[in-house]
Design a protein around this motif. Structure first.
Motif, PDB file in Angstrom:
ATOM      1  N   LYS A   7      37.128  45.324  91.266  1.00  0.00           N
ATOM      2  CA  LYS A   7      37.507  45.829  92.595  1.00  0.00           C
ATOM      3  C   LYS A   7      38.414  47.028  92.419  1.00  0.00           C
ATOM      4  CE  LYS A   7      36.744  41.802  95.349  1.00  0.00           C
ATOM      5  NZ  LYS A   7      37.134  40.407  95.288  1.00  0.00           N
ATOM      6  N   ASP A   8      38.079  48.131  93.090  1.00  0.00           N
ATOM      7  CA  ASP A   8      38.780  49.397  92.861  1.00  0.00           C
ATOM      8  C   ASP A   8      38.745  49.678  91.361  1.00  0.00           C
ATOM      9  OD1 ASP A   8      39.364  49.421  95.661  1.00  0.00           O
ATOM     10  OD2 ASP A   8      41.053  48.089  95.265  1.00  0.00           O
ATOM     11  N   VAL A  40      40.316  47.593  89.206  1.00  0.00           N
ATOM     12  CA  VAL A  40      40.708  46.358  88.535  1.00  0.00           C
ATOM     13  C   VAL A  40      39.489  45.575  88.049  1.00  0.00           C
ATOM     14  CG1 VAL A  40      41.969  44.186  88.751  1.00  0.00           C
ATOM     15  CG2 VAL A  40      42.734  46.198  90.027  1.00  0.00           C
ATOM     16  N   PHE A  98      38.500  42.088  86.718  1.00  0.00           N
ATOM     17  CA  PHE A  98      39.016  40.730  86.607  1.00  0.00           C
ATOM     18  C   PHE A  98      38.479  40.072  85.340  1.00  0.00           C
ATOM     19  CE2 PHE A  98      39.181  41.783  91.182  1.00  0.00           C
ATOM     20  CZ  PHE A  98      40.552  41.693  91.347  1.00  0.00           C
ATOM     21  N   VAL A 153      45.107  35.501  90.265  1.00  0.00           N
ATOM     22  CA  VAL A 153      44.331  36.621  90.811  1.00  0.00           C
ATOM     23  C   VAL A 153      43.599  37.348  89.682  1.00  0.00           C
ATOM     24  CG1 VAL A 153      44.411  38.830  92.042  1.00  0.00           C
ATOM     25  CG2 VAL A 153      45.823  36.923  92.840  1.00  0.00           C
ATOM     26  N   GLY A 171      37.174  34.748  97.895  1.00  0.00           N
ATOM     27  CA  GLY A 171      38.268  33.929  98.424  1.00  0.00           C
ATOM     28  C   GLY A 171      39.462  33.781  97.496  1.00  0.00           C
ATOM     29  N   ASN A 172      39.451  34.540  96.366  1.00  0.00           N
ATOM     30  CA  ASN A 172      40.533  34.374  95.385  1.00  0.00           C
ATOM     31  C   ASN A 172      41.904  34.779  95.914  1.00  0.00           C
ATOM     32  OD1 ASN A 172      38.983  33.645  92.775  1.00  0.00           O
ATOM     33  ND2 ASN A 172      37.840  35.356  93.653  1.00  0.00           N
ATOM     34  N   ARG A 207      43.050  34.777  99.156  1.00  0.00           N
ATOM     35  CA  ARG A 207      43.551  33.759 100.091  1.00  0.00           C
ATOM     36  C   ARG A 207      43.883  32.456  99.366  1.00  0.00           C
ATOM     37  NH1 ARG A 207      38.602  34.658 104.042  1.00  0.00           N
ATOM     38  NH2 ARG A 207      37.819  35.458 102.042  1.00  0.00           N
ATOM     39  N   ARG A 246      47.194  32.869  97.460  1.00  0.00           N
ATOM     40  CA  ARG A 246      48.363  32.826  98.350  1.00  0.00           C
ATOM     41  C   ARG A 246      48.575  31.417  98.897  1.00  0.00           C
ATOM     42  NH1 ARG A 246      46.103  37.857  99.145  1.00  0.00           N
ATOM     43  NH2 ARG A 246      44.931  37.246 101.007  1.00  0.00           N
ATOM     44  N   TYR A 306      51.804  45.192  97.618  1.00  0.00           N
ATOM     45  CA  TYR A 306      51.323  43.925  97.038  1.00  0.00           C
ATOM     46  C   TYR A 306      50.316  44.200  95.910  1.00  0.00           C
ATOM     47  CZ  TYR A 306      48.401  39.632  97.024  1.00  0.00           C
ATOM     48  OH  TYR A 306      47.664  38.530  96.664  1.00  0.00           O
ATOM     49  N   PHE A 307      49.371  45.093  96.163  1.00  0.00           N
ATOM     50  CA  PHE A 307      48.380  45.415  95.134  1.00  0.00           C
ATOM     51  C   PHE A 307      49.052  46.057  93.910  1.00  0.00           C
ATOM     52  CE2 PHE A 307      43.915  45.605  97.266  1.00  0.00           C
ATOM     53  CZ  PHE A 307      44.140  44.381  97.868  1.00  0.00           C
ATOM     54  N   LEU A 328      50.897  43.441  91.986  1.00  0.00           N
ATOM     55  CA  LEU A 328      49.940  42.591  91.269  1.00  0.00           C
ATOM     56  C   LEU A 328      49.468  43.265  89.992  1.00  0.00           C
ATOM     57  CD1 LEU A 328      47.436  40.972  93.795  1.00  0.00           C
ATOM     58  CD2 LEU A 328      48.663  39.814  91.954  1.00  0.00           C
ATOM     59  N   PHE A 380      49.497  41.966  86.244  1.00  0.00           N
ATOM     60  CA  PHE A 380      48.358  41.811  85.318  1.00  0.00           C
ATOM     61  C   PHE A 380      48.750  42.323  83.936  1.00  0.00           C
ATOM     62  CE2 PHE A 380      45.265  42.673  89.119  1.00  0.00           C
ATOM     63  CZ  PHE A 380      45.559  41.422  89.642  1.00  0.00           C
TER      64      PHE A 380
HETATM   65  N1  ADP Z   1      43.083  47.008  93.728  1.00  0.00           N
HETATM   66  C1  ADP Z   1      43.627  45.817  93.591  1.00  0.00           C
HETATM   67  N2  ADP Z   1      44.791  45.691  92.920  1.00  0.00           N
HETATM   68  C2  ADP Z   1      45.357  44.476  92.775  1.00  0.00           C
HETATM   69  N3  ADP Z   1      44.857  43.329  93.266  1.00  0.00           N
HETATM   70  C3  ADP Z   1      43.704  43.402  93.933  1.00  0.00           C
HETATM   71  C4  ADP Z   1      43.020  44.637  94.131  1.00  0.00           C
HETATM   72  N4  ADP Z   1      41.900  44.394  94.846  1.00  0.00           N
HETATM   73  C5  ADP Z   1      41.892  43.064  95.075  1.00  0.00           C
HETATM   74  N5  ADP Z   1      42.982  42.456  94.539  1.00  0.00           N
HETATM   75  C6  ADP Z   1      43.323  41.026  94.611  1.00  0.00           C
HETATM   76  O1  ADP Z   1      42.136  40.320  94.862  1.00  0.00           O
HETATM   77  C7  ADP Z   1      42.195  39.692  96.151  1.00  0.00           C
HETATM   78  C8  ADP Z   1      40.830  39.781  96.830  1.00  0.00           C
HETATM   79  O2  ADP Z   1      39.938  38.940  96.108  1.00  0.00           O
HETATM   80  P1  ADP Z   1      38.821  38.118  96.902  1.00  0.00           P
HETATM   81  O3  ADP Z   1      38.163  37.171  95.944  1.00  0.00           O
HETATM   82  O4  ADP Z   1      37.970  39.048  97.684  1.00  0.00           O
HETATM   83  O5  ADP Z   1      39.748  37.241  97.874  1.00  0.00           O
HETATM   84  P2  ADP Z   1      39.657  37.165  99.472  1.00  0.00           P
HETATM   85  O6  ADP Z   1      38.182  36.966  99.794  1.00  0.00           O
HETATM   86  O7  ADP Z   1      40.517  36.002  99.822  1.00  0.00           O
HETATM   87  O8  ADP Z   1      40.203  38.464  99.982  1.00  0.00           O
HETATM   88  C9  ADP Z   1      43.290  40.421  96.916  1.00  0.00           C
HETATM   89  O9  ADP Z   1      43.914  39.610  97.902  1.00  0.00           O
HETATM   90  C10 ADP Z   1      44.262  40.719  95.787  1.00  0.00           C
HETATM   91  O10 ADP Z   1      45.009  39.553  95.491  1.00  0.00           O
END
Ligand code: ADP
Ligand code: MG
Length: 182
Positions: A53-54, A56, A58, A101, A109-110, A112, A115, A145-146, A149, A153
């Motif tokens: 994502k972006d 990041v 995982f 995370v 859903g990771n 939510r 948190r 927050y991002f 995080l 990491f």
């Molecule tokens: N660019 C980012 N930098 C840091 N953390 C990120 C980034 N993008 C996503 N996250 C983390 O991943 C989560 C989204 O993951 P996801 O599985 O889609 O969960 P949800 O469906 O509950 O939003 C965000 O809430 C955040 O914790």
């Protein structure tokens, strides 16, 4: 639908999980399943595809087993939270949150879920669920927050710890005086 089911599953978990219970990967899988089992086949199931994502990346699925046992170790070190003061709790939540995370065990859903686990840890220590403030300044709060995080990491938990301490303080203030804080 996801939000409504989350609220119900959270309420149930708050009644069921003891303040002296160690949180485990199995328990976390159970939370995810209890939340999404009526909507998705992957509820409670570890993901089978890599996720980015972006910028990041995982935890890669090739090493998922190792990542999950590392996560279990972190959870065993940091929970249960019963008896912790706010500084100890903020440290424990930040450590677990960054790890959970980063491992990103599920297809969706990771965020939510992670948190939610933070809220369970807060309740174990006698605090209300965290107030992250995403509702009143989404852009700024989510950005911080991002960023916090991403430092987490890289094993620097200081910004995330500060953010969690703020979220706990805001939650306590809100619980004490909901009208003044709204
Ligand atoms: N660019 C980012 N930098 C840091 N953390 C990120 C980034 N993008 C996503 N996250 C983390 O991943 C989560 C989204 O993951 P996801 O599985 O889609 O969960 P949800 O469906 O509950 O939003 C965000 O809430 C955040 O914790
Ligand atoms: Mg999502």
């Amino acid at each position: 639908m996801e939000a409504a089911l989350l609220a119900v599953a959270q309420g149930r978990s708050y009644l069921e999980i003891e303040t002296d219970a160690v949180i485990t990967v199995e328990l976390v899988r159970g939370l995810h399943r209890s939340w999404l089992e009526r909507l998705y086949d992957f509820a409670g199931e570890i993901r089978t595809i890599d996720l980015i994502k972006d910028t990041v990346r995982f935890a890669p699925i090739t090493y998922m087993e190792r990542s999950l046992s590392e996560l279990d170790k972190v959870l065993a070190d940091q929970t249960p939270c019963e008896g912790m003061d706010i500084d100890q709790l903020a440290g424990a939540i930040a450590r677990v949150h960054a790890e959970l995370v980063l491992v990103h065990p599920f297809r969706e859903g990771n965020g939510r879920l992670s948190r939610w686990v933070a809220d369970i840890m807060a309740l174990q220590a006698g605090f209300p669920p965290l107030e992250w403030g995403f509702d009143w300044d989404p852009e700024e709060r989510r950005g911080r927050y991002f960023a916090a995080l991403r430092r987490g990491f890289a094993m620097d938990f200081s910004s995330l710890e500060n953010l969690v301490r703020e979220a706990l303080t805001a939650a306590v203030r809100l619980a004490e005086d909901p009208i003044a804080e709204s």
